[in-house]
Write a protein that holds these residues in place. Structure first.
Motif, PDB file in Angstrom:
ATOM      1  N   LEU A 141       1.413 -28.387  -5.488  1.00 63.16           N
ATOM      2  CA  LEU A 141      -0.440 -28.922  -5.144  1.00 63.16           C
ATOM      3  C   LEU A 141       0.207 -30.104  -5.626  1.00 63.16           C
ATOM      4  O   LEU A 141      -1.504 -30.528  -4.980  1.00 63.16           O
ATOM      5  CB  LEU A 141      -0.985 -27.677  -6.659  1.00 63.16           C
ATOM      6  N   VAL A 142       0.240 -30.767  -6.413  1.00 66.09           N
ATOM      7  CA  VAL A 142      -0.329 -32.304  -6.494  1.00 66.09           C
ATOM      8  C   VAL A 142       0.241 -33.230  -4.302  1.00 66.09           C
ATOM      9  O   VAL A 142      -1.008 -33.833  -4.315  1.00 66.09           O
ATOM     10  CB  VAL A 142       0.855 -32.738  -7.175  1.00 66.09           C
ATOM     11  N   SER A 143       1.199 -32.992  -3.776  1.00 68.38           N
ATOM     12  CA  SER A 143       1.467 -33.453  -2.662  1.00 68.38           C
ATOM     13  C   SER A 143       0.543 -32.900  -2.101  1.00 68.38           C
ATOM     14  O   SER A 143      -0.094 -33.990  -0.852  1.00 68.38           O
ATOM     15  CB  SER A 143       2.782 -32.740  -2.488  1.00 68.38           C
ATOM     16  N   GLU A 144       0.224 -31.620  -1.939  1.00 69.35           N
ATOM     17  CA  GLU A 144      -1.639 -31.134  -0.655  1.00 69.35           C
ATOM     18  C   GLU A 144      -2.647 -32.247  -1.286  1.00 69.35           C
ATOM     19  O   GLU A 144      -3.354 -32.789  -0.457  1.00 69.35           O
ATOM     20  CB  GLU A 144      -1.434 -29.918  -0.847  1.00 69.35           C
ATOM     21  N   PHE A 179      -6.989 -35.187  -1.275  1.00 74.46           N
ATOM     22  CA  PHE A 179      -8.208 -36.277  -0.856  1.00 74.46           C
ATOM     23  C   PHE A 179      -8.043 -38.009  -0.502  1.00 74.46           C
ATOM     24  O   PHE A 179      -9.363 -38.997  -0.423  1.00 74.46           O
ATOM     25  CB  PHE A 179      -7.660 -36.693  -3.186  1.00 74.46           C
ATOM     26  N   SER A 180      -7.168 -37.584   0.324  1.00 69.29           N
ATOM     27  CA  SER A 180      -7.387 -40.020   1.184  1.00 69.29           C
ATOM     28  C   SER A 180      -8.258 -39.368   1.392  1.00 69.29           C
ATOM     29  O   SER A 180      -8.735 -38.551   2.619  1.00 69.29           O
ATOM     30  CB  SER A 180      -6.018 -39.418   1.713  1.00 69.29           C
ATOM     31  N   TYR A 181      -9.021 -40.914   1.604  1.00 69.53           N
ATOM     32  CA  TYR A 181     -10.061 -40.647   3.578  1.00 69.53           C
ATOM     33  C   TYR A 181      -9.327 -41.042   4.568  1.00 69.53           C
ATOM     34  O   TYR A 181     -10.375 -40.586   5.315  1.00 69.53           O
ATOM     35  CB  TYR A 181     -10.469 -41.946   2.558  1.00 69.53           C
ATOM     36  N   HIS A 182      -7.795 -41.636   4.432  1.00 64.87           N
ATOM     37  CA  HIS A 182      -7.722 -42.160   5.370  1.00 64.87           C
ATOM     38  C   HIS A 182      -6.827 -40.900   6.393  1.00 64.87           C
ATOM     39  O   HIS A 182      -5.936 -41.054   7.462  1.00 64.87           O
ATOM     40  CB  HIS A 182      -6.864 -43.245   5.943  1.00 64.87           C
ATOM     41  N   GLY A 183      -6.699 -39.840   5.150  1.00 64.76           N
ATOM     42  CA  GLY A 183      -5.183 -38.865   5.636  1.00 64.76           C
ATOM     43  C   GLY A 183      -4.074 -39.276   5.547  1.00 64.76           C
ATOM     44  O   GLY A 183      -3.066 -38.747   5.863  1.00 64.76           O
ATOM     45  N   LYS A 184      -3.823 -40.438   4.811  1.00 63.06           N
ATOM     46  CA  LYS A 184      -2.502 -40.881   4.692  1.00 63.06           C
ATOM     47  C   LYS A 184      -2.117 -40.443   2.686  1.00 63.06           C
ATOM     48  O   LYS A 184      -3.349 -39.643   2.012  1.00 63.06           O
ATOM     49  CB  LYS A 184      -2.350 -42.486   4.379  1.00 63.06           C
ATOM     50  N   MET A 185      -1.146 -39.950   2.385  1.00 59.58           N
ATOM     51  CA  MET A 185      -0.366 -40.126   1.243  1.00 59.58           C
ATOM     52  C   MET A 185      -0.882 -40.893   0.583  1.00 59.58           C
ATOM     53  O   MET A 185      -0.654 -41.640   0.591  1.00 59.58           O
ATOM     54  CB  MET A 185       1.136 -39.610   1.283  1.00 59.58           C
ATOM     55  N   LEU A 186      -2.117 -40.304  -0.899  1.00 64.88           N
ATOM     56  CA  LEU A 186      -1.811 -41.454  -1.651  1.00 64.88           C
ATOM     57  C   LEU A 186      -1.178 -41.447  -2.798  1.00 64.88           C
ATOM     58  O   LEU A 186      -0.365 -39.989  -3.014  1.00 64.88           O
ATOM     59  CB  LEU A 186      -3.458 -40.998  -2.380  1.00 64.88           C
ATOM     60  N   SER A 187      -0.962 -42.511  -3.784  1.00 65.79           N
ATOM     61  CA  SER A 187      -0.204 -42.650  -4.670  1.00 65.79           C
ATOM     62  C   SER A 187      -1.144 -41.162  -6.267  1.00 65.79           C
ATOM     63  O   SER A 187      -2.680 -41.924  -6.021  1.00 65.79           O
ATOM     64  CB  SER A 187       0.203 -44.209  -4.980  1.00 65.79           C
TER      65      SER A 187
END
Length: 378
Positions: A103-106, A111-119
């Motif tokens: 769920l955290v990975s999803e 949550f990302s504005y650019h569609g990239k994986m956030l930290s």
């Protein structure tokens, strides 16, 4: 002090925000409503400033309960009373680190504005508008720890992930523990929950609260205020989420002449040394030859053939006469006064040559004096 208690507090008017046309915002508020925080974040009450100040002055925690006095009367708030007042759940996660990893990975991508994986520890501006606002709500009205609201913490990201994924959270226990930390020494917990405390005090039968004031309307999230929040974020958002810095045009500078002014009368000229070769090499002074009169080359005394007296057994030979013989012969042909004059002239010329060789200087046509050093002659 009461003003400080509500300085960053945010309340939510759910009936208004759920009617917005922004699909992302509506979805976020629906998840927040389903998590069980509607009673805690949507409560409304007047602010009783005097009661709040008195409540926190002598507040403490005893036997797991919040204890204080208002108007000389004891006030005790237990976890059950606190949770029941705001209809908070007492079941679910109590540790945010138990949120499922998938769920955290999803959430990191959602949550990302650019569609990239956030930290999980990132900047708020890297997220979609609705999750930026959710971060503000949790940071200012739920977790309320000292620090920057613009920086996403790992704990807050996990809580947002649980709300986004519909994971049950034990809000009653979690929020009451935060409430107790507000009066616990050595804790970095801000003293807030002003609206919630006023609701509890207002429901106490033994208290008669004094004058009150209205909670600031601009701190209550409505459809209009949320729309303004989105517009402001769009205006400041640019490529890679970096603000545009508009540089002022450079002012034209007046041309400054680099020509060195000629030295005025009475001002000593600055001596400069000329260098040759690379700048890193040491300066080598220019070697100049003074314009002095070169003495005439000395005449060689002609060889003389000496004739021995008659009857001598020695042969006649050609040889260089000794200096003494030359001087004697010269004195025989020249007056003594003439010899002294020649010697005096030679001494005068030699003295003049030494004077001229003592570091003369040349002055160029542009007024710069070039130093000339004397090099010894081997």
């Amino acid at each position: 002090m009461a003003s400080a208690l509500i300085n960053n507090t945010i309340q939510v008017y759910f009936a208004s925000v759920l009617e917005m046309e922004h699909e992302g915002m509506v979805s976020m508020f629906e998840a927040l409503l389903a998590s069980g925080l509607s009673g805690f974040l949507g409560c409304s009450s007047a602010i009783y400033e005097a009661a709040l100040v008195e409540f926190f002055q002598i507040a403490s925690v005893r036997d797991g309960m919040f204890v204080s006095k208002v108007q000389g009367k004891p006030v005790t708030i237990s976890k059950e009373l606190f949770a029941g007042t705001f209809e908070l759940s007492l079941e679910g996660l109590t540790d945010m680190h138990e949120v499922p990893h998938d769920l955290v990975s999803e959430a990191r991508r959602a949550f990302s504005y650019h569609g990239k994986m956030l930290s999980t520890s990132c900047k708020k501006r890297e997220m979609e508008f609705e999750f930026r606002l959710l971060n503000d709500i949790l940071a200012k009205s739920v977790i309320v720890k000292a620090g920057s609201f613009d920086a996403m913490t790992h704990e807050r990201f996990l809580m947002m992930s649980a709300i986004y994924g519909g994971v049950p959270i034990n809000w009653g226990r979690l929020l009451f523990n935060i409430f107790k930390d507000m009066v616990t020494p050595a804790m970095r917990q801000a003293r807030v929950y002003a609206m919630q405390i006023c609701v509890v005090l207002k429901n106490s039968p033994d208290l008669e609260l004094r004058e009150s004031k209205e909670f600031p309307p601009l701190k209550i999230l409505t459809a209009k205020i949320v729309g303004t929040y989105i517009s402001k974020n769009r205006n400041i958002y640019v490529d890679e989420d970096e603000p545009v810095v508009v540089e002022k045009p450079a002012e034209k500078k007046k041309a400054v002449s680099k020509k060195r002014p000629a030295p005025t009368v009475g001002t000593p000229a600055v001596k400069r040394k000329r260098t040759i070769g690379k700048a890193a090499q040491e300066a080598i002074p220019i070697q100049m030859i003074s314009a002095v009169t070169t003495p005439a080359p000395k005449r060689k005394t002609p060889k003389r053939r000496l004739t021995l007296p008659a009857g001598s057994d020695d042969e006649i030979v050609d040889k260089e006469p000794a200096v003494e013989s030359v001087v004697e012969q010269q004195r025989e042909k020249t007056n003594v006064d003439d010899v002294d004059n020649i010697i005096g002239q030679i001494i005068t010329e030699t003295t003049q040559m030494e004077t001229d060789m003592e570091e003369p200087s040349l002055t160029r046509s542009d007024g710069i004096i070039v130093e000339i050093t004397k090099r010894s002659i081997s």
